[in-house]
Enzyme design. Sequence first.
Site, PDB file in Angstrom:
ATOM      1  N   ASP A 169     -24.595 -28.544 -42.196  1.00 22.11           N
ATOM      2  CA  ASP A 169     -24.737 -29.715 -41.326  1.00 22.11           C
ATOM      3  C   ASP A 169     -23.351 -30.278 -40.990  1.00 22.11           C
ATOM      4  OD1 ASP A 169     -24.115 -30.936 -43.725  1.00 22.11           O
ATOM      5  OD2 ASP A 169     -25.707 -32.437 -43.626  1.00 22.11           O
TER       6      ASP A 169
ATOM      7  N   ASP B 287     -28.941 -25.597 -43.966  1.00 23.35           N
ATOM      8  CA  ASP B 287     -28.591 -26.853 -44.634  1.00 23.35           C
ATOM      9  C   ASP B 287     -29.529 -27.956 -44.147  1.00 23.35           C
ATOM     10  OD1 ASP B 287     -27.074 -28.425 -46.270  1.00 23.35           O
ATOM     11  OD2 ASP B 287     -25.305 -28.472 -44.985  1.00 23.35           O
TER      12      ASP B 287
ATOM     13  N   LYS C 238     -30.335 -25.386 -48.394  1.00 21.51           N
ATOM     14  CA  LYS C 238     -29.496 -26.196 -49.280  1.00 21.51           C
ATOM     15  C   LYS C 238     -29.836 -27.660 -49.046  1.00 21.51           C
ATOM     16  CE  LYS C 238     -24.998 -27.140 -48.418  1.00 21.51           C
ATOM     17  NZ  LYS C 238     -25.064 -28.621 -48.417  1.00 21.51           N
TER      18      LYS C 238
ATOM     19  N   GLU D 118     -19.019 -30.028 -54.863  1.00 18.27           N
ATOM     20  CA  GLU D 118     -18.005 -30.423 -53.882  1.00 18.27           C
ATOM     21  C   GLU D 118     -17.127 -31.565 -54.400  1.00 18.27           C
ATOM     22  OE1 GLU D 118     -19.408 -30.865 -49.890  1.00 18.27           O
ATOM     23  OE2 GLU D 118     -17.498 -31.679 -49.193  1.00 18.27           O
TER      24      GLU D 118
END
Length: 262
Positions: free
Chosen positions: A42, A81, A110, A179
């Site tokens: 995204d 995503d 995801k 992340e």
Amino acid sequence: MTVPDLQRYKHEKKKIIVVTAYDALFARLLEEAGIEAILVGDSLGVVVQGKPNTLAVTMEDMLYHTTLVAGTAHKSLVIGDMPFMSYQASKEDALRNAGRFLKAGAHAIKLEGGAAMADRVKAMTEVGIPVIGHLGMTPQSVNQYGGYKVQGKGNDQAKAIVSDAQGLEEAGAIAIVLEAIPAPLAQSITERLTIPTIGIGAGPHCDGQVLVLYDLLGMFDDFVPKFVKPYAHLKADALQALRRYKEEVEQGKFPSDSESYH
Ligand code: KIV
């Protein structure tokens, strides 16, 4: 690459390489380069649509780009995503929207979030939708963080991320993206989990790495996080080419005889 290969790669200590792509041309290029997993991220909200963050991206946007990538990439694992508010409101929403990604050609989806998302992950897993989790600095929560900031620095935050990772694994996640968290925390999570971790700004000890394509190619420089390494400088090359084209048309050098029909 298939979903079971992710587990095998972790077991064999073979790195999982993931790059984002949003269209057919780059999906083909990634496969030619031997990249085995493609994330239709995204992040397209920022790098393709020019928005300040990913929050405005819709299911329709994501399905369109997933179709372009999945229609071209025939060897890679294609991961769709889930955009903001396509899975947060209810388990039913989440399940239905995740299914739409698989119908569009993705092999896995995801989603961002930890314990609060465990019931979604479990429900998807039970009906055969492979789910990749995403923890640490999750971009859809940018407003809560007050900007894109490293997460998991304090002891409590670090413990919460570890516990979220374990919860996602128990719920059936096939991998977890980590992340912008400290490298030692990512290492500790990677060692505790039986499923692979895929890092972005999470140091070298993850089972795999993911980068946003346009960052990797040096095409997007509005905001370059510390964890990005540009392996090319395509923005500079593109600018040079465009300026030369303009100059040559202005000077009457293009088209020349060799670009003209007779
Ligand atoms: O949307 C995206 O590209 C991502 C990666 C940064 C992991 O979520």
